[in-house]
Design an enzyme around this catalytic site. Structure first.
Site, PDB file in Angstrom:
ATOM      1  N   VAL A  22     -21.741 -21.599 -25.864  1.00 40.44           N
ATOM      2  CA  VAL A  22     -21.100 -22.315 -24.758  1.00 40.44           C
ATOM      3  C   VAL A  22     -22.095 -22.706 -23.669  1.00 40.44           C
ATOM      4  O   VAL A  22     -22.116 -23.853 -23.217  1.00 40.44           O
ATOM      5  CB  VAL A  22     -19.940 -21.485 -24.160  1.00 40.44           C
ATOM      6  CG1 VAL A  22     -19.311 -22.195 -22.975  1.00 40.44           C
ATOM      7  CG2 VAL A  22     -18.889 -21.191 -25.233  1.00 40.44           C
ATOM      8  N   ASP A  71     -17.697 -15.124 -21.650  1.00 35.67           N
ATOM      9  CA  ASP A  71     -17.726 -14.213 -20.494  1.00 35.67           C
ATOM     10  C   ASP A  71     -17.759 -12.748 -20.915  1.00 35.67           C
ATOM     11  O   ASP A  71     -17.883 -11.872 -20.063  1.00 35.67           O
ATOM     12  CB  ASP A  71     -16.509 -14.450 -19.593  1.00 35.67           C
ATOM     13  CG  ASP A  71     -16.609 -15.779 -18.884  1.00 35.67           C
ATOM     14  OD1 ASP A  71     -15.609 -16.195 -18.271  1.00 35.67           O
ATOM     15  OD2 ASP A  71     -17.667 -16.425 -18.969  1.00 35.67           O
ATOM     16  N   ARG A 127     -19.013 -22.743  -7.633  1.00 38.87           N
ATOM     17  CA  ARG A 127     -18.823 -24.018  -8.273  1.00 38.87           C
ATOM     18  C   ARG A 127     -17.362 -24.309  -8.599  1.00 38.87           C
ATOM     19  O   ARG A 127     -16.975 -25.448  -8.796  1.00 38.87           O
ATOM     20  CB  ARG A 127     -19.660 -24.123  -9.529  1.00 38.87           C
ATOM     21  CG  ARG A 127     -19.686 -22.851 -10.377  1.00 38.87           C
ATOM     22  CD  ARG A 127     -20.498 -23.052 -11.626  1.00 38.87           C
ATOM     23  NE  ARG A 127     -20.029 -24.243 -12.299  1.00 38.87           N
ATOM     24  CZ  ARG A 127     -20.627 -25.418 -12.212  1.00 38.87           C
ATOM     25  NH1 ARG A 127     -21.700 -25.535 -11.463  1.00 38.87           N
ATOM     26  NH2 ARG A 127     -20.130 -26.466 -12.834  1.00 38.87           N
ATOM     27  N   ARG A 158     -18.396 -10.813  -6.961  1.00 35.41           N
ATOM     28  CA  ARG A 158     -17.766 -12.140  -7.051  1.00 35.41           C
ATOM     29  C   ARG A 158     -16.576 -12.095  -8.004  1.00 35.41           C
ATOM     30  O   ARG A 158     -15.623 -12.833  -7.850  1.00 35.41           O
ATOM     31  CB  ARG A 158     -18.773 -13.167  -7.577  1.00 35.41           C
ATOM     32  CG  ARG A 158     -19.909 -13.455  -6.645  1.00 35.41           C
ATOM     33  CD  ARG A 158     -20.687 -14.649  -7.116  1.00 35.41           C
ATOM     34  NE  ARG A 158     -19.793 -15.792  -7.361  1.00 35.41           N
ATOM     35  CZ  ARG A 158     -20.218 -16.991  -7.696  1.00 35.41           C
ATOM     36  NH1 ARG A 158     -21.503 -17.208  -7.862  1.00 35.41           N
ATOM     37  NH2 ARG A 158     -19.377 -17.974  -7.890  1.00 35.41           N
ATOM     38  N   CYS A 183     -26.351 -23.595 -12.218  1.00 35.69           N
ATOM     39  CA  CYS A 183     -26.337 -22.195 -11.792  1.00 35.69           C
ATOM     40  C   CYS A 183     -27.198 -21.435 -12.792  1.00 35.69           C
ATOM     41  O   CYS A 183     -27.774 -22.009 -13.718  1.00 35.69           O
ATOM     42  CB  CYS A 183     -24.915 -21.656 -11.742  1.00 35.69           C
ATOM     43  SG  CYS A 183     -24.269 -21.232 -13.352  1.00 35.69           S
ATOM     44  N   ARG A 226     -24.228 -26.925 -16.122  1.00 30.65           N
ATOM     45  CA  ARG A 226     -22.819 -26.966 -15.667  1.00 30.65           C
ATOM     46  C   ARG A 226     -22.428 -28.347 -15.127  1.00 30.65           C
ATOM     47  O   ARG A 226     -21.972 -28.491 -14.011  1.00 30.65           O
ATOM     48  CB  ARG A 226     -22.554 -25.908 -14.608  1.00 30.65           C
ATOM     49  CG  ARG A 226     -23.082 -24.526 -14.865  1.00 30.65           C
ATOM     50  CD  ARG A 226     -22.342 -23.707 -15.909  1.00 30.65           C
ATOM     51  NE  ARG A 226     -20.968 -23.419 -15.608  1.00 30.65           N
ATOM     52  CZ  ARG A 226     -20.541 -22.356 -14.930  1.00 30.65           C
ATOM     53  NH1 ARG A 226     -21.415 -21.528 -14.413  1.00 30.65           N
ATOM     54  NH2 ARG A 226     -19.258 -22.143 -14.733  1.00 30.65           N
ATOM     55  N   PRO A 227     -22.625 -29.435 -15.904  1.00 31.84           N
ATOM     56  CA  PRO A 227     -22.245 -30.771 -15.399  1.00 31.84           C
ATOM     57  C   PRO A 227     -20.730 -30.881 -15.237  1.00 31.84           C
ATOM     58  O   PRO A 227     -19.974 -30.054 -15.773  1.00 31.84           O
ATOM     59  CB  PRO A 227     -22.750 -31.698 -16.504  1.00 31.84           C
ATOM     60  CG  PRO A 227     -22.785 -30.862 -17.726  1.00 31.84           C
ATOM     61  CD  PRO A 227     -23.122 -29.471 -17.275  1.00 31.84           C
ATOM     62  N   ILE A 228     -20.281 -31.906 -14.504  1.00 32.31           N
ATOM     63  CA  ILE A 228     -18.830 -32.126 -14.364  1.00 32.31           C
ATOM     64  C   ILE A 228     -18.469 -33.548 -14.814  1.00 32.31           C
ATOM     65  O   ILE A 228     -17.464 -34.118 -14.380  1.00 32.31           O
ATOM     66  CB  ILE A 228     -18.352 -31.888 -12.909  1.00 32.31           C
ATOM     67  CG1 ILE A 228     -19.061 -32.826 -11.930  1.00 32.31           C
ATOM     68  CG2 ILE A 228     -18.541 -30.440 -12.504  1.00 32.31           C
ATOM     69  CD1 ILE A 228     -18.387 -32.854 -10.552  1.00 32.31           C
ATOM     70  N   ASP A 229     -19.245 -34.086 -15.747  1.00 36.03           N
ATOM     71  CA  ASP A 229     -18.992 -35.458 -16.210  1.00 36.03           C
ATOM     72  C   ASP A 229     -17.596 -35.632 -16.801  1.00 36.03           C
ATOM     73  O   ASP A 229     -16.958 -36.674 -16.635  1.00 36.03           O
ATOM     74  CB  ASP A 229     -20.058 -35.868 -17.243  1.00 36.03           C
ATOM     75  CG  ASP A 229     -20.093 -34.912 -18.420  1.00 36.03           C
ATOM     76  OD1 ASP A 229     -20.461 -33.734 -18.221  1.00 36.03           O
ATOM     77  OD2 ASP A 229     -19.697 -35.298 -19.532  1.00 36.03           O
ATOM     78  N   GLN A 230     -17.094 -34.605 -17.453  1.00 33.81           N
ATOM     79  CA  GLN A 230     -15.756 -34.716 -18.062  1.00 33.81           C
ATOM     80  C   GLN A 230     -14.650 -34.744 -16.998  1.00 33.81           C
ATOM     81  O   GLN A 230     -13.645 -35.431 -17.157  1.00 33.81           O
ATOM     82  CB  GLN A 230     -15.518 -33.554 -19.038  1.00 33.81           C
ATOM     83  CG  GLN A 230     -16.510 -33.516 -20.178  1.00 33.81           C
ATOM     84  CD  GLN A 230     -16.389 -34.742 -21.082  1.00 33.81           C
ATOM     85  OE1 GLN A 230     -15.300 -35.074 -21.559  1.00 33.81           O
ATOM     86  NE2 GLN A 230     -17.493 -35.446 -21.281  1.00 33.81           N
ATOM     87  N   LYS A 253      -9.476 -13.612 -11.938  1.00 33.58           N
ATOM     88  CA  LYS A 253     -10.225 -14.477 -11.007  1.00 33.58           C
ATOM     89  C   LYS A 253     -10.104 -15.936 -11.451  1.00 33.58           C
ATOM     90  O   LYS A 253      -9.796 -16.816 -10.643  1.00 33.58           O
ATOM     91  CB  LYS A 253     -11.691 -14.078 -11.001  1.00 33.58           C
ATOM     92  CG  LYS A 253     -12.629 -15.126 -10.409  1.00 33.58           C
ATOM     93  CD  LYS A 253     -14.062 -14.683 -10.384  1.00 33.58           C
ATOM     94  CE  LYS A 253     -14.809 -14.957 -11.624  1.00 33.58           C
ATOM     95  NZ  LYS A 253     -15.344 -16.329 -11.779  1.00 33.58           N
ATOM     96  N   ASN A 254     -10.295 -16.168 -12.760  1.00 27.11           N
ATOM     97  CA  ASN A 254     -10.367 -17.551 -13.244  1.00 27.11           C
ATOM     98  C   ASN A 254      -9.015 -18.216 -13.398  1.00 27.11           C
ATOM     99  O   ASN A 254      -8.935 -19.368 -13.804  1.00 27.11           O
ATOM    100  CB  ASN A 254     -11.162 -17.611 -14.547  1.00 27.11           C
ATOM    101  CG  ASN A 254     -12.636 -17.345 -14.284  1.00 27.11           C
ATOM    102  OD1 ASN A 254     -13.083 -17.335 -13.127  1.00 27.11           O
ATOM    103  ND2 ASN A 254     -13.392 -17.091 -15.333  1.00 27.11           N
TER     104      ASN A 254
END
Ligand code: EPZ
Length: 434
Positions: free
Chosen positions: A342, A320, A96, A412, A120, A125-129, A22-23
């Protein structure tokens, strides 16, 4: 909402083929935004998240068609000359990974409007990077009304502006952040160097797919990746790598039920951290090749021993796999310390497992799991993808019947998990909403 009904106590035996990851499938699907034309992606698992990504690409004007019958794991994506550069909140809030559209859209069209994914169940789960990296490549970013707007400033007439290569040092190891920047840099002018990049096999698989499109990428799978931008790319023709998390989930099922299972068409090297832990716990894990396919055999033997876990970016122990491995520890001999380094809130499966008789104490990002003699079946509720898998595994081990509710979390990320487990002898069935 569907439920899973599991009756425990059976040792699993037999063999199953593992699906594509999936990933890896999700970022590879967004790579189709990098060039017009007809793309082909094989070994794409039949999952809710993949269907959501197909809807998102459709919203942007692409046509996504899944094969039928034996070709059902093949996707064909027709990307238009000018996709609509927007990922709306209605779609992003359900998945996301939609944020992976940002890099390709900015690189190809010079602009993008993508809903911020928000947090979530497992963390903020920021996306600053992601944003820091795109800014380093020259994108101007504005955050407003819950969206990130990225645009390449125009300086006078002439050709459309392009991203330009830069050095991007990640402050934290981020899988989708690395993937977003790989895709953006592929079409930038000049050279981009990513340092402290994620080394996950899914990142490496995306790089392989991009190289197949004509991208120039060195070092993917290590923490320093160099991308030499090109003017244009050609359509995808890629087979997705095996899903190491699905494989790991089934390995836990085989070991914890004291069974003997074979997983076919895997990459044993991607399973090494888990394999080592299972061996430490007393299980037997062997890899072999059969008919040109790499396989792994797991045997549980007797009662397993407790082993400590500490999650870490690849090649460390995968976050995971933390919830699933905790289930095995619930019935092991001794006690184990599980550290989740993590994500900040990835112990939600613990409350449900304790309702089944597990002895687990949580303090912050650390859980202590004391092995008990038995778990007892109970109605339990899934909260996130991997927690739902852990509850199914607990049902395989528990006395009596376990009903796992909110199975949409499971769907999912796992393709027909109940069928795969039944093929291994599990007593499990899906009950549709009554
Ligand atoms: C990917 O999520 C996976 N999802 C997750 O799998 C997986 O758990 C995670 O990587 C870690 O391996 C997909 O690939 C679609 P991260 P991602 O960015 O990329 C922090 C599953 O079960 N961070 O590597 O979102 C972040 O908060 C899912 O299949 C920042 O601080 O994870 C986290 O603590 C769940 N700023 C850590 O880094 C950023 O800009 C790792 O997150 C990005 C991340």
């Amino acid at each position: 909402m569907d439920r899973m009904i599991v009756r425990g106590g059976k040792a699993l035996a037999g063999e199953v083929e593992v699906s594509g990851a999936k990933n890896a499938a999700l970022p590879v699907m967004t790579a189709s935004l990098l060039c017009e034309g007809e793309h082909r992606i094989r070994r794409v698992p039949v999952l809710a998240d993949v269907a959501t990504m197909a809807r998102l690409l459709g919203h942007m004007g692409a046509e996504v068609v899944r094969g039928r019958g034996r070709a059902r794991t093949e996707l064909r994506i027709r990307t238009p000359a000018a996709p609509r550069p927007e990922a709306p909140y209605e779609l992003v809030k359900t998945m996301r990974a939609s944020v992976l559209a940002l890099g390709p859209l900015v690189a190809r069209l010079g602009r993008a409007r993508v809903s911020l994914p928000g947090g979530c169940a497992i963390g903020a789960r920021p996306i600053d990077q992601h944003l820091k990296g795109l800014a380093a490549l020259g994108a101007e970013l504005r955050l407003e009304h819950g969206y990130v707007e990225a645009v390449l400033p125009r300086h006078g007439p002439g050709p459309a502006p392009r991203l330009r290569g830069a050095h991007v040092p990640f402050d934290v190891v981020t899988v989708t952040g690395t993937e977003n920047l790989l895709m953006a840099a592929a079409l930038a002018r000049g050279t981009t160097v990513l340092t402290n990049a994620a080394r996950e096999p899914e990142v490496e698989d995306l790089a392989r797919a991009l190289r197949g499109m004509g991208a120039r990428i060195e070092g993917a799978g290590t923490d320093v990746v160099e991308i030499e931008g090109v003017d244009e790319l050609r359509p995808l023709d890629h087979e997705v790598v095996a899903d190491r998390i699905e494989a790991g989930t089934l390995m836990i099922a085989g070991a914890a039920t004291r069974g003997n299972v074979v997983l076919r068409n895997v990459v044993p090297a991607h399973l090494e951290a888990l394999s080592q832990k299972l061996r430490e716990a007393g299980a037997t894990v062997e890899s072999f090749s059969d008919g040109g396919r790499d396989c792994v055999r797991v045997r549980g033997g007797g009662r397993l021993r407790s082993v400590d876990l500490r999650t870490h970016p690849y090649p460390g122990f995968p976050t995971d796999m933390q919830a699933q491995t905790m289930v095995l520890l619930c019935l092991a001999q001794g006690s184990a310390v599980v550290e989740e380094t993590v994500f900040e809130n990835r112990f939600m499966h613990v409350l449900e497992l304790t309702r089944m008789g597990a002895d687990i104490t949580v303090s912050g990002r650390t859980a202590v799991v004391k092995g008990v003699e038995a778990l007892s079946g109970a109605p339990v509720m899934a909260t996130d993808l991997r927690a739902s898998a852990s509850l199914v595994l607990a049902g395989l081990l528990a006395d009596g019947e376990t009903e796992v509710q909110r199975v949409y979390h499971l769907d999912r990320g796992y393709e027909r998990l109940e069928r795969k487990l039944r093929a291994l002898g599990a007593d499990i069935r899906r009950a549709s909403a009554s």
